[in-house]
Write a protein that holds these residues in place. Structure first.
Motif, mmCIF file in Angstrom:
data_model
loop_
_atom_site.group_PDB
_atom_site.id
_atom_site.type_symbol
_atom_site.label_atom_id
_atom_site.label_comp_id
_atom_site.label_asym_id
_atom_site.label_seq_id
_atom_site.Cartn_x
_atom_site.Cartn_y
_atom_site.Cartn_z
ATOM 1 N N SER A 50 0.370 23.443 -28.579
ATOM 2 C CA SER A 50 0.221 23.732 -27.154
ATOM 3 C C SER A 50 1.251 24.762 -26.702
ATOM 4 O O SER A 50 2.265 24.997 -27.374
ATOM 5 C CB SER A 50 0.409 22.448 -26.341
ATOM 6 O OG SER A 50 1.756 22.001 -26.432
ATOM 7 N N ARG A 107 -12.715 13.867 -24.217
ATOM 8 C CA ARG A 107 -11.260 13.748 -24.129
ATOM 9 C C ARG A 107 -10.853 12.331 -23.707
ATOM 10 O O ARG A 107 -9.964 11.724 -24.313
ATOM 11 C CB ARG A 107 -10.699 14.770 -23.134
ATOM 12 C CG ARG A 107 -9.170 14.718 -23.004
ATOM 13 C CD ARG A 107 -8.654 15.752 -22.026
ATOM 14 N NE ARG A 107 -8.930 17.098 -22.472
ATOM 15 C CZ ARG A 107 -8.196 17.767 -23.355
ATOM 16 N NH1 ARG A 107 -7.143 17.178 -23.920
ATOM 17 N NH2 ARG A 107 -8.511 18.997 -23.701
ATOM 18 N N THR A 108 -11.505 11.817 -22.682
ATOM 19 C CA THR A 108 -11.170 10.477 -22.197
ATOM 20 C C THR A 108 -11.367 9.430 -23.287
ATOM 21 O O THR A 108 -10.513 8.545 -23.483
ATOM 22 C CB THR A 108 -12.038 10.129 -20.975
ATOM 23 O OG1 THR A 108 -11.748 11.060 -19.925
ATOM 24 C CG2 THR A 108 -11.755 8.720 -20.484
ATOM 25 N N GLU A 111 -8.749 10.139 -26.486
ATOM 26 C CA GLU A 111 -7.362 9.847 -26.115
ATOM 27 C C GLU A 111 -7.194 8.370 -25.766
ATOM 28 O O GLU A 111 -6.165 7.757 -26.086
ATOM 29 C CB GLU A 111 -6.932 10.743 -24.957
ATOM 30 C CG GLU A 111 -6.845 12.218 -25.355
ATOM 31 C CD GLU A 111 -6.340 13.116 -24.245
ATOM 32 O OE1 GLU A 111 -6.195 12.634 -23.096
ATOM 33 O OE2 GLU A 111 -6.075 14.304 -24.513
ATOM 34 N N ARG A 115 -4.538 5.686 -27.557
ATOM 35 C CA ARG A 115 -3.550 4.921 -26.778
ATOM 36 C C ARG A 115 -3.756 3.410 -26.922
ATOM 37 O O ARG A 115 -2.791 2.646 -26.957
ATOM 38 C CB ARG A 115 -3.650 5.322 -25.305
ATOM 39 C CG ARG A 115 -3.207 6.756 -25.015
ATOM 40 C CD ARG A 115 -3.151 6.999 -23.516
ATOM 41 N NE ARG A 115 -2.750 8.370 -23.209
ATOM 42 C CZ ARG A 115 -3.593 9.328 -22.826
ATOM 43 N NH1 ARG A 115 -4.891 9.061 -22.703
ATOM 44 N NH2 ARG A 115 -3.158 10.548 -22.573
ATOM 45 N N VAL A 124 -0.711 10.885 -28.109
ATOM 46 C CA VAL A 124 -1.534 11.959 -27.547
ATOM 47 C C VAL A 124 -0.645 13.125 -27.152
ATOM 48 O O VAL A 124 0.361 12.956 -26.455
ATOM 49 C CB VAL A 124 -2.314 11.455 -26.319
ATOM 50 C CG1 VAL A 124 -3.086 12.607 -25.665
ATOM 51 C CG2 VAL A 124 -3.250 10.317 -26.706
ATOM 52 N N ASP A 125 -1.009 14.316 -27.598
ATOM 53 C CA ASP A 125 -0.330 15.532 -27.138
ATOM 54 C C ASP A 125 -0.867 15.850 -25.744
ATOM 55 O O ASP A 125 -2.002 16.322 -25.596
ATOM 56 C CB ASP A 125 -0.604 16.686 -28.098
ATOM 57 C CG ASP A 125 0.133 17.965 -27.713
ATOM 58 O OD1 ASP A 125 0.589 18.072 -26.553
ATOM 59 O OD2 ASP A 125 0.253 18.861 -28.567
ATOM 60 N N GLU A 126 -0.053 15.594 -24.744
ATOM 61 C CA GLU A 126 -0.484 15.751 -23.349
ATOM 62 C C GLU A 126 -0.569 17.216 -22.914
ATOM 63 O O GLU A 126 -1.060 17.510 -21.819
ATOM 64 C CB GLU A 126 0.488 15.010 -22.422
ATOM 65 C CG GLU A 126 0.688 13.541 -22.746
ATOM 66 C CD GLU A 126 -0.466 12.668 -22.293
ATOM 67 O OE1 GLU A 126 -1.426 13.224 -21.708
ATOM 68 O OE2 GLU A 126 -0.415 11.445 -22.526
#
Length: 273
Positions: A50, A107-108, A111, A115, A124-126
């Protein structure tokens, strides 16, 4: 503007940042990058990481150590999904290609799975804008992570099928992460983005080097070769199998990862005289 004797297209994890420490762990790497940049060598970091990671772990050390105001340094993140110039003041304005972004529902789900069921081995890479990246926790041994990753990857594959994500997205797993991304994203797209950015500013090189630790990193050199420009590729993890290519592929003896990257950069500084 004079033509540089060579230019650099650099993956980050492996040749620049330690895949164990997840940062630049060898001091000469920063010093040699600064020397090369000050000499007018165009440098592009082309990574799946990122912009947040790059800002903190790569750009900040370069800025703190005095990146030259005339340097030509560019960053391509998320395998071509976003990009920004690297300046003496830090990372410049970020541009994002929203066309290749993973759908919100995917994504939801992915991720949330990480979690809820795998938080003991990965996180998770935020900071990702267009990809999903689930990374090995730094305090978890690789063998433990890899076992968990196999189960996680199977669960992700099932999710992608159930959500009908379609052929436009894929799961891509590395030794420290599992990514979900558009099939349009890869290192050749990142290299094209960097080469076009340099060309738009009149920055050219007689030949290019690319460097990386995975088979997909060869795609950077593939893109340069496709344009008819001389190129060679440094493989810093040749144990995974070196690819047969119509350009030179080299290694740094028995060195791997950032030790190989550091030796490679030292050679390029020496080459400048």
């Amino acid at each position: 503007m004079p033509t540089a004797p060579f230019g650099l297209l650099l993956d980050v994890d492996g040749p620049i940042a330690s895949p164990i420490a997840r940062r630049i762990a060898i001091d000469t790497i920063t010093r040699d990058l600064l020397t090369l940049a000050a000499a007018g060598i165009p440098i592009a970091f082309i990574t799946g990481r990122s912009d947040a990671f790059m800002r903190e772990q790569v750009v900040a050390p370069l800025v703190a150590s005095g990146l030259d105001a005339g340097a030509h340094v560019f960053g391509v993140f998320e395998k071509g999904g976003c990009w920004a110039p690297v300046t003496p003041h830090g990372l410049g304005p970020l541009e994002i290609d929203t066309v290749v972004a993973v759908p919100d529902a995917v994504r939801t789900a992915v991720e949330g799975l990480a979690r809820e069921r795998y938080a003991d081995t990965m996180f998770v890479d935020e900071g990702k804008h267009v990809m999903i990246s689930i990374e090995q926790s730094t305090d978890v041994p690789s063998a433990v992570y890899q076992q968990a990753q196999r189960h996680f990857d199977a669960d992700v594959d099932a999710l992608l099928v159930s959500l009908a994500a379609g052929p436009g997205f894929r799961r891509d797993s590395t030794i420290i992460s599992t990514d979900v991304e558009s099939v349009l994203l890869d290192k050749d797209r990142g290299a094209a983005r960097a080469l076009d950015w340099f060309a738009a500013r009149g920055v050219t090189a007689e030949r290019w080097w690319s460097a990386g630790d995975s088979r997909s990193d060869y795609r950077m050199a593939d893109e340069v070769h496709r344009r008819g420009i001389p190129v060679a590729h440094l493989d810093v993890r040749p144990g995974d199998g070196m690819l047969d290519r119509p350009y030179h592929v080299v290694v740094e003896g028995d060195l791997v990862h950032d030790a190989a990257g550091a030796a490679f950069l030292r050679r390029r500084v020496t080459e400048l005289g």
